[in-house]
Design a protein around this motif. Structure first.
Motif, PDB file in Angstrom:
ATOM      1  N   MET A   1      36.878 138.753  35.811  1.00  0.00           N
ATOM      2  CA  MET A   1      35.668 138.369  35.064  1.00  0.00           C
ATOM      3  C   MET A   1      34.429 138.507  35.968  1.00  0.00           C
ATOM      4  SD  MET A   1      36.308 137.350  31.935  1.00  0.00           S
ATOM      5  CE  MET A   1      37.611 138.518  31.668  1.00  0.00           C
ATOM      6  N   PHE A 432      43.507 128.115  36.131  1.00  0.00           N
ATOM      7  CA  PHE A 432      43.363 128.636  34.773  1.00  0.00           C
ATOM      8  C   PHE A 432      43.552 127.528  33.737  1.00  0.00           C
ATOM      9  CE2 PHE A 432      45.179 130.618  30.902  1.00  0.00           C
ATOM     10  CZ  PHE A 432      44.064 131.347  30.524  1.00  0.00           C
ATOM     11  N   ASN A 435      40.380 125.720  33.631  1.00  0.00           N
ATOM     12  CA  ASN A 435      39.383 126.579  32.965  1.00  0.00           C
ATOM     13  C   ASN A 435      39.573 126.522  31.454  1.00  0.00           C
ATOM     14  OD1 ASN A 435      39.422 129.322  35.385  1.00  0.00           O
ATOM     15  ND2 ASN A 435      38.187 127.479  35.301  1.00  0.00           N
ATOM     16  N   GLN A 436      40.831 126.610  31.050  1.00  0.00           N
ATOM     17  CA  GLN A 436      41.110 126.661  29.618  1.00  0.00           C
ATOM     18  C   GLN A 436      40.728 125.364  28.924  1.00  0.00           C
ATOM     19  OE1 GLN A 436      42.657 126.066  26.554  1.00  0.00           O
ATOM     20  NE2 GLN A 436      41.484 127.925  26.118  1.00  0.00           N
ATOM     21  N   ARG A 437      40.552 124.320  29.680  1.00  0.00           N
ATOM     22  CA  ARG A 437      40.111 123.058  29.061  1.00  0.00           C
ATOM     23  C   ARG A 437      38.593 122.911  29.177  1.00  0.00           C
ATOM     24  NH1 ARG A 437      44.374 123.973  27.132  1.00  0.00           N
ATOM     25  NH2 ARG A 437      46.227 122.671  27.308  1.00  0.00           N
ATOM     26  N   GLY A 438      37.937 123.973  29.649  1.00  0.00           N
ATOM     27  CA  GLY A 438      36.471 123.934  29.721  1.00  0.00           C
ATOM     28  C   GLY A 438      35.942 123.543  31.087  1.00  0.00           C
ATOM     29  N   ILE A 439      36.830 123.380  32.069  1.00  0.00           N
ATOM     30  CA  ILE A 439      36.397 122.943  33.394  1.00  0.00           C
ATOM     31  C   ILE A 439      36.093 124.170  34.256  1.00  0.00           C
ATOM     32  CG2 ILE A 439      37.065 121.650  35.467  1.00  0.00           C
ATOM     33  CD1 ILE A 439      38.965 120.018  33.633  1.00  0.00           C
TER      34      ILE A 439
ATOM     35  N   SER B  45      47.409 134.727  25.775  1.00  0.00           N
ATOM     36  CA  SER B  45      46.777 134.691  27.100  1.00  0.00           C
ATOM     37  C   SER B  45      45.482 135.502  27.141  1.00  0.00           C
ATOM     38  CB  SER B  45      47.725 135.243  28.161  1.00  0.00           C
ATOM     39  OG  SER B  45      48.844 134.412  28.278  1.00  0.00           O
ATOM     40  N   ALA B  48      42.729 133.639  25.561  1.00  0.00           N
ATOM     41  CA  ALA B  48      42.255 132.523  26.389  1.00  0.00           C
ATOM     42  C   ALA B  48      41.553 133.018  27.648  1.00  0.00           C
ATOM     43  CB  ALA B  48      43.421 131.610  26.757  1.00  0.00           C
ATOM     44  N   GLY B  49      41.759 134.304  27.985  1.00  0.00           N
ATOM     45  CA  GLY B  49      41.033 134.868  29.128  1.00  0.00           C
ATOM     46  C   GLY B  49      41.777 134.843  30.445  1.00  0.00           C
ATOM     47  N   ARG B  50      43.093 134.863  30.417  1.00  0.00           N
ATOM     48  CA  ARG B  50      43.855 134.889  31.665  1.00  0.00           C
ATOM     49  C   ARG B  50      43.582 136.198  32.406  1.00  0.00           C
ATOM     50  NH1 ARG B  50      48.368 132.055  33.859  1.00  0.00           N
ATOM     51  NH2 ARG B  50      48.929 130.833  32.049  1.00  0.00           N
ATOM     52  N   PRO B  72      36.946 132.212  31.069  1.00  0.00           N
ATOM     53  CA  PRO B  72      37.882 131.319  30.375  1.00  0.00           C
ATOM     54  C   PRO B  72      37.268 129.968  30.003  1.00  0.00           C
ATOM     55  CG  PRO B  72      38.950 132.314  32.279  1.00  0.00           C
ATOM     56  CD  PRO B  72      37.522 132.763  32.313  1.00  0.00           C
ATOM     57  N   GLU B  73      36.486 129.375  30.944  1.00  0.00           N
ATOM     58  CA  GLU B  73      35.929 128.052  30.629  1.00  0.00           C
ATOM     59  C   GLU B  73      34.873 128.126  29.532  1.00  0.00           C
ATOM     60  OE1 GLU B  73      35.802 129.563  33.547  1.00  0.00           O
ATOM     61  OE2 GLU B  73      33.914 129.237  34.618  1.00  0.00           O
ATOM     62  N   ARG B  75      34.975 130.249  27.016  1.00  0.00           N
ATOM     63  CA  ARG B  75      35.735 130.356  25.766  1.00  0.00           C
ATOM     64  C   ARG B  75      36.174 128.972  25.306  1.00  0.00           C
ATOM     65  NH1 ARG B  75      39.315 135.885  26.580  1.00  0.00           N
ATOM     66  NH2 ARG B  75      37.817 136.861  27.968  1.00  0.00           N
ATOM     67  N   ALA B  76      36.674 128.185  26.292  1.00  0.00           N
ATOM     68  CA  ALA B  76      37.131 126.835  25.958  1.00  0.00           C
ATOM     69  C   ALA B  76      35.984 126.010  25.400  1.00  0.00           C
ATOM     70  CB  ALA B  76      37.729 126.170  27.191  1.00  0.00           C
ATOM     71  N   VAL B  80      37.756 127.591  21.923  1.00  0.00           N
ATOM     72  CA  VAL B  80      39.095 128.189  21.916  1.00  0.00           C
ATOM     73  C   VAL B  80      40.025 127.291  22.726  1.00  0.00           C
ATOM     74  CG1 VAL B  80      40.495 130.173  22.622  1.00  0.00           C
ATOM     75  CG2 VAL B  80      38.181 130.533  21.730  1.00  0.00           C
ATOM     76  N   PHE B  81      41.117 126.886  22.123  1.00  0.00           N
ATOM     77  CA  PHE B  81      42.059 126.026  22.825  1.00  0.00           C
ATOM     78  C   PHE B  81      43.424 126.675  22.853  1.00  0.00           C
ATOM     79  CE2 PHE B  81      45.325 122.820  23.113  1.00  0.00           C
ATOM     80  CZ  PHE B  81      44.864 121.969  24.095  1.00  0.00           C
ATOM     81  N   LEU B  82      44.038 126.692  24.026  1.00  0.00           N
ATOM     82  CA  LEU B  82      45.396 127.215  24.148  1.00  0.00           C
ATOM     83  C   LEU B  82      46.336 126.085  24.532  1.00  0.00           C
ATOM     84  CD1 LEU B  82      47.475 129.600  24.413  1.00  0.00           C
ATOM     85  CD2 LEU B  82      46.734 129.808  26.792  1.00  0.00           C
TER      86      LEU B  82
END
Lengths: 481, 254
Positions: A1, A432, A435-439, B45, B48-50, B72-73, B75-76, B80-82
């Motif tokens: 990214m 990750f 990150n996926q939780r917005g952190i 994945s 979610a942006g892995r 990824p953050e 997107r969250a 977007v929730f994974l």
């Protein structure tokens, strides 16, 4: 990214936040190290003859010693003759209260975020601020003196309580102890002195902030803490230094004496300038810290959070002489970029039923090297000695190193010594997940690292723990990519 | 809400997704099924942006924004929730602390005030009921030493706390016994609304008895080869995936 890389770039290139220096007029010793310089310092500080003699003896001892090379650190040889050994801010007269202090000096502390005024109002922490070599201001002295507690600069203690200083100075760390301790004994300029009388529980955290300011000034602090029988004190030490290209030497000595049933907690948050991201500059921190549990049932607890310095060489230790005495060492040492740390502890069990506990958490990032070096020694007389050691290492990236050097030396068959060690890596999966939780990544690293270091951070007083958490995050920002 | 067009993605040079097309509207539940190795988890994945996955072709719009451009953050935070197939353990960090950081960063992004400890705890109490999760579990280190069921429950609990627009459940049923499956499904169903959408990635039809999908898509060799309603899932349960494979291969020959 691409965004991620941008954030990474931003934080890796982040400069040391406390990197600035104020041009105040300094009262300095000439460059170099010899007997005359030592006499110069002693005269400057209006010291009694016995102390000058003690210094000169230390200097002679030091001259016969060689620089230790056993630590797992590498640095160019320091030219000790190129340093200045005394640098004091010029003041018109001795301040009696904060209001009389030079506003420029106070401003330095404000920029460090530890304004004395603020400190005074908040929490009730007594601060003995050390700027370069002279103690600038001492707060709360009155409150403490009512209890018979002495908390002042070392120079003041020499003048006001010479019998105490004479009795305990060098009693835990003798001048012959090691190269840097001998050097410190010869040229120490100032530091803090703390005395807790028998049966007194110090009602507030005692705190010292060190700061190196003048260029090419070795800072040689001397701290002495004496806790008489059945007393208690918690002592905090915090360090920051402005950014400089030349490496600066910091060789402090801390001595702690604990009488029977006395307890001393000593906490350090060390944030000396670590050098820039290319490994240029930074502080050399070669420190001797030792406490003696002299009386039965006494306890000394060291907690350290080491985030700064280019090279760290430091082993806060406990001599467990009294029966049933307890020594503790809790440490978080973080290294990033080109930092090198060789740190750990020594627990010397002499008395019966003595206990020690070591919890060391190393975090290495960038191209840094992080070593734990610890010694557990159980003497012949130390029946039923117990030790538990836990040494964890956390690696970030694949160019850093973590090393563990545990030494165990047992001379009594009843001893029980346990050693646990783990090494782990901050996982991309963990980042990750956050990150996926917005952190954001840097917050994720902070969260993970603080979780890892929690056991040690929990030992710190509340306001210090918060500062330490922020420091950990700041030190490691951008180190995961 | 979500528009996937001709999405290709590969890992270490090996193509996994080979042209996915999918439209999902608010209020809908889509199930993605398929044999092992068909690319189901990869799709989750990639959305979610892995970072291990490289998108080589195609576009994904989420609420009109280019999803693939976002970190990824981001997107969250956009919603977007994974729910992870294998939730990650973070030693020393309590679920509560972790979630408070997450919730407040998401709220900040949405222009809302950060929740203080009191407000956060009361929100937590409210959402805990949804998945019947024990508060004791939330004061423990995140996922550390959790049973498989506890981990999945915690995922759905996090989903409830973060109030996403699009939830992707990646094999949420794996490792769950029937009771835990009911609890988790019940939580997901309660969170369903006309404003949000759900993608359920699963190998088995069983989960779809509890989370009833509006559409079922079969993924095979990185493409959606068949779409239908819940009946398609039942058919797959009965006949397995082989007939789909045969159908695809025969088409390819023609």
């Amino acid at each position: 990214m691409s965004k991620d890389n941008q954030i990474l770039e931003e934080f890796t290139s982040k400069e040391y936040e406390h990197g600035w220096s104020v041009n105040y007029e300094a009262d300095e010793a000439p460059v170099g190290l010899n007997e005359d310089i030592i006499r110069w310092i002693s005269v400057k500080k209006e010291e009694p003859q016995w102390l000058l003699e003690w210094r000169l003896k230390a200097f002679k001892t030091w001259q016969s010693m060689t620089e230790p090379e056993w630590a797992n650190v590498q640095y160019p040889k320091i030219d000790l003759q190129a340093l200045k050994y005394y640098s004091a801010p010029k003041q018109k007269s001795k301040p009696k209260s904060l209001d009389e202090l030079d506003p420029e000096l106070l401003a330095i502390y404000e920029r460090l975020g530890i304004s004395l005024n603020e400190q005074k109002r908040l929490q009730g922490i007594a601060v003995d601020a050390v700027l370069d070599s002279v103690s600038v201001a001492t707060t709360f002295k009155e409150t403490l003196s009512k209890l018979g507690i002495v908390f002042c600069s070392f120079s003041e203690a020499v003048k006001e309580h010479p019998e105490l200083v004479k009795k305990y100075l060098g009693s835990v760390v003798p001048i012959t102890d090691n190269y840097y301790a001998a050097l410190n004994s010869a040229v120490f300029s100032d530091g803090s002195f703390c005395y807790i009388p028998k049966g007194v529980r110090c009602p507030m955290e005692l705190s010292t902030y060190f700061r190196i300011n003048a260029a090419n000034t070795g800072q040689f602090e001397r701290t002495l803490i004496v806790a008489e029988d059945e007393s208690y004190v918690s002592y905090l030490e915090g360090c920051t230094a402005p950014q400089r290209d030349e490496n600066q030497l910091h060789a402090a000595v801390v001595e702690i004496y604990a009488g029977a049933h006395a307890e001393v907690k000593y906490s350090t948050v060390q944030n000396w300038f670590p050098g820039d991201k290319n490994g240029k500059g930074g502080i050399y921190n070669f420190v001797t810290k030792r406490g003696i549990c002299a009386g039965d049932h006494s306890k000394i607890s060291w907690t350290q959070v080491e985030t700064g310095s280019a090279v760290t060489w430091k082993y806060p230790s406990c001599i467990l002489k009294g029966d049933h005495s307890i020594g503790e060492f809790y440490s978080v040492a973080v290294t990033n970029n080109y930092q090198q740390a060789d740190t750990g502890t020594k627990m010397i069990h002499i008395g019966k039923n003595t206990k020690s506990r070591i919890v060391s958490k190393g975090i290495s990032a960038g191209k840094s090297q992080n070593s734990y070096r610890g010694q557990v020694q159980v003497m012949k007389r130390a029946t039923n000695a117990r030790n538990f050691s836990q040494c964890d290492s956390l690696l970030m990236g694949d160019r850093c190193g973590a090393h563990t050097f545990p030494y165990i030396d047992i001379h009594n068959p009843t001893a029980k010594v346990e050693h646990e060690a783990t090494t782990s890596k901050i996982g991309e999966d963990q980042i990750f997940y956050c990150n996926q939780r917005g952190i954001a990544t840097e917050d994720a690293v902070a969260l993970i690292v603080n979780g890892y270091a929690k056991e040690v951070l929990n030992q710190l007083p509340m306001e210090f723990a918060v500062e330490a958490q922020k420091l950990l995050a700041l030190t490691l920002e951008g180190s995961v990519g | 809400m979500l528009s996937i067009k001709n999405l290709h993605a590969s890992i270490e040079g090996t193509p996994i997704l080979r042209g996915i097309n999918l439209e999902i509207k608010a209020g809908e539940v889509h199930a993605i099924m398929g044999p092992n190795g068909s690319g189901k988890s990869t799709l989750a994945s990639v959305l979610a942006g892995r970072e291990e996955y490289e998108v080589t072709e195609g576009a994904v719009l989420f609420q009109g924004k280019d999803l693939l451009e976002m970190a990824p953050e981001e997107r969250a935070r956009e919603g977007v929730f994974l729910a992870f197939q294998y939730p990650v353990e973070i030693p020393g960090v309590s679920s509560t602390n972790f979630l408070r950081t997450a919730v407040n960063q998401v709220r900040e992004h949405r222009g809302l005030e950060a929740l203080d400890a009191v407000k956060f705890l009361s929100l937590m109490k409210e959402k805990m009921k949804l998945v019947e999760i024990d508060q004791k579990l939330l004061s423990r280190a995140l996922n550390e030493g959790f049973s498989g069921g506890e981990k999945k429950r915690n995922e759905i609990f996090q989903m409830a706390m973060l109030e996403p627009k699009l939830s992707i459940l990646d094999e949420t049923d794996s490792g769950l016994d029937i009771d835990a499956l009911k609890v988790v499904s019940n939580g997901v169903n309660q969170l369903k609304s006309a404003e949000n959408a759900t993608i359920v990635v699963t190998h088995y039809q069983r989960l779809l008895d509890y989370i009833v999908p509006d559409y079922v898509h079969v993924l095979y060799k990185g493409q959606i080869v068949k779409s239908g309603t819940k009946d398609l899932a039942l058919e797959l349960e009965e006949k397995g995936y082989d007939w789909i494979k045969e159908e695809v291969e025969s088409k390819a020959i023609v």
